[in-house]
Each structure stands twice: as structure tokens, then as C-alpha cells.
Scaffold this active site. Sequence first.
Site, mmCIF file in Angstrom:
data_model
loop_
_atom_site.group_PDB
_atom_site.id
_atom_site.type_symbol
_atom_site.label_atom_id
_atom_site.label_comp_id
_atom_site.label_asym_id
_atom_site.label_seq_id
_atom_site.Cartn_x
_atom_site.Cartn_y
_atom_site.Cartn_z
ATOM 1 N N GLU A 243 1.905 -34.832 4.884
ATOM 2 C CA GLU A 243 1.792 -33.501 5.509
ATOM 3 C C GLU A 243 2.896 -33.271 6.541
ATOM 4 O O GLU A 243 2.671 -32.817 7.658
ATOM 5 C CB GLU A 243 0.385 -33.313 6.088
ATOM 6 C CG GLU A 243 -0.655 -33.388 4.987
ATOM 7 C CD GLU A 243 -2.098 -33.294 5.479
ATOM 8 O OE1 GLU A 243 -2.311 -33.215 6.703
ATOM 9 O OE2 GLU A 243 -3.006 -33.293 4.624
ATOM 10 N N GLU A 350 -4.063 -34.312 -4.992
ATOM 11 C CA GLU A 350 -5.413 -34.329 -4.416
ATOM 12 C C GLU A 350 -6.184 -33.082 -4.868
ATOM 13 O O GLU A 350 -6.872 -32.450 -4.063
ATOM 14 C CB GLU A 350 -5.344 -34.368 -2.883
ATOM 15 C CG GLU A 350 -4.518 -35.493 -2.304
ATOM 16 C CD GLU A 350 -4.430 -35.457 -0.785
ATOM 17 O OE1 GLU A 350 -5.274 -34.781 -0.156
ATOM 18 O OE2 GLU A 350 -3.517 -36.091 -0.218
#
Length: 474
Positions: A243, A350
Site C-alpha cells: 500500500e 486480494e
Amino acid sequence: MLYTFSAWLQVSEGSDTVSVMFKTKGSKMVRGGQVIAKHGCWTLLKGGIAANFSSPVEILFESKNSNAEIWADNISLQPFNKKQWRSLQDASIERVRKRKVRFQISHVNETALIGAKVITRPIKLNFPFGCGMNHHILTNKDYQSWFVSRFKFTTFTNEMKWYSTEKKQGEENYTIADAMLKFTKENGISVRGHNIFWDNPKLQPEWVKNLSPEKLGEAAAERMKSVVSRYKGELIAWDVMNENLHFHFYEDKFGENASAAAYATAYELDQEPKLFLNEFNTIEYSGDEASSPAKYIKKLQEILSFPGVSGMSAAIGLQGHFASGQPNLAYMRSGLDLLATTGLPIWLTEASVDPQPSQAEYLEEILREAYSHPAVEGIIMFSGPAQAGFNATTLADETFKNTPAGDVVDKLIQEWGTRPNIATADNRGIVDISLHHGDYDVTVTHPLIHSPITLNLCVKKDFSLETIHVKMRA
């Protein structure tokens, strides 16, 4: 309806991010895509909108530089209903995931064997389609059986993260991650490493948060060396700096090249795994400017231009956490198209869909969209059975009975090539079949031939027709 959008853009000076904005009747502004436009050359912006409403819409272009003019040409807005979109997905899957194979079956005397049966059984498929896994797999036999019967690829959801392996400074504990890796090896399951570092300041180990830059540098270097060296040769990938477009914990401590330096070090320690830039909202939510496809590519270029990464097997990781509401597949496709221009492999790492009445339907749409895109080389879902604590995208209830989302996943697993296929030769002794890329056991039988023919077949990515000649003896 889904609307794809495209336009060629230029700005009157320098370069700037330009977004296309759709303004609905109620003055709601929806971002439909963005690109970094430059002066002196035309840049293609691709995007789109999922319209679950009916009203006039204004198309606007937005730039943060109020002094620059935006020049637009060849503007296109194309509508598709769901049936048309699905047809395009199916055609793409047929083209990029499968190959036509012809079996020419004859007697040794060259006589065509009409009615011969060809049975193809997949042994190993080339497209990784997997599911996240957590520590419950170690003690729950039902979870083990459920997982092993479906998936050959996984990511540990938390067990390799720094806050799991070193809760107290200097006291590393890899017991759970090691046990899970042992389980996956015993069952032929490949593992993506997740993650070396997480750039979110809130998700560091508690003892890390208040370290001085000097002490943090020492601790981070030890973490990198420890986890990458420990699992060298065991993993197919690493999420190096998780991230990294939304958060900047390490950049704030070490400077703007902190992430790029982490990739260089990870590559130095282990050259084999693909090293991913893993991010959310790049394809799932057009309103998040921080991680737009254009911003993602810019960050990726910064990393790839850093000394020490030459030869690194870089890859694009798109988490794919879709919130409630109809997924904007037009925006998702445009994002994948733009990211594909890098030439790097793309994975959904994900994939999940928030709980809602249409969860199963939306999950299927998203997975099909990813699978149908030629640049996507793998999909991992962050989902699973309720007994393992997967409460967002739950695939099986407490009794391991499939949820509607679980039914979708099982259907796609079968549809994407895992079930045996039986076909019968025509009056020329020919069987034409379209097979997903992968390895197969093939059995050929005929009522007049006592001994069947068995062979191994590797279906590789190729657009030409592959012909297999099979001669049978009575």
C-alpha cells in the site's frame, strides 16, 4: 448499462493529471478515469462508468492546474448491456486462455475411426487461481479438506507480516508461518509472500512506531534480511512495500527512495520471486486519486529506475477489494488496459466483495473481468469459510456448506478447465476441442479397439490449431 469512455488529451503547458468527470442530473460528480496529459503530445485517457440510473450526464475534464488549457479530441462513449459485456468477456477468454486442439484418430491402416472417444483430464492448469489462507488451516481438518480440494495458490493473510512474526523487538517467531508453509508444500500449493513491509503507520509492530530513524533503519534491515532469507526459494512472490501509494511511513523516516531501496534489497537477497507493488483502489474505485492507474505507473517507474533493481522480476499487484454497489467493470477494464502498457504481469492479489444482496453476482462479474483480460496472470481471493473467520466474502458457512459466493467460485473453477471433457470423433475421425492452457492426461477409446491409447498433452499459449495424430491398433 456499462459505458466505456476514451479521449485523446493534451495540456497547453507542462504535464498534469487530467480526469474525466461525469456530472449527473443531481449534480453528483463521478470520476471515470484519469491520465497524465502532457504538452506537445497526445495521451489516451480510457475509463468508464457503471450507470444504474437514468438521467442526462455532462462530461467534464478536470485538472488541478487552473492556468493550463485542456485539449481533447476523438471523444468516445460506448454503451454495453450486461449480455453484451459478458459476450466480450467470453470471447476474450476463448482467445487468451484457451487453444484449439484437433485429434485426428485413425486405425493403423489410416481408416478414420468414427465414434472414437477422447477424454481429457487436466493435471495442472497454467492460470493461478487461488484463495487467501490463515492460521486456522493448521487445526481445522474440514478447512484443510475444503481448501486442498479447490486451490493450488494462496497468500497467508497475516501470518508473515512483521507484526505477526516479531511482536516484541528481537523476539522473532515464525512458528505459525513455518507450519502453514509446510502444509502448503505437502499439498502442492504455491505461496505468495505477504508482506515484507507495510507502509501504513498504524499497522507497524507497536514497538516500531516510536523508534528513531536510526533505530528504525537497523530494525527494518534486520526484518528484511530475516524474512526474505528465511523463505528464500520457498515463495513465488513477495509484496515488498504494501500500500505504498496511500501511505508513506518509511518515506517519511528515510526519504522518498525508501520503497525503491527496499525492492533493491529484497531482490539482492532473493532473485527468484516476483516482487509486487501491492495496492488497493487502483481498479475498484475511480474516486481514489492516490492510487489511480496513472499514479500507480508513475510510482512503479520510480522504483524501476532505482539502482540495484535491474533484472528484477517486477509485477503489478491489485488488491481488488470491491465495496458495496455495482462494480464499475468499464473503469476496471480501462485500468487493466493502462497498466498492461507496462508489459508487466498483473495479479488480483486480494479479491473480495463486501456483503450485500448481489454479492455473488458481483463477485462473478469481477472474477470474469480479471480472467478475461490478457494482461492478468493470476487471481488470489481474500475469502474463505466462516469457520476460519472470513466474514466479508464468505465462501462456506459454519457447516462448510457453500454460500452463493462459494457456488460462484466452484462454478468458475470447473468452467475454467478443471473438469474432464469427453468428445466423440466425427465421420472423419476428428475431434476438435478448445482446452485451457495447461497439462492434460488424454485417453482415446473406440468400441472396436480393446486397448485404449493414453498420452500426455501440454497445451501452450498459441493462436494456431494444434493437431494430434492418434493411430489405434485392434
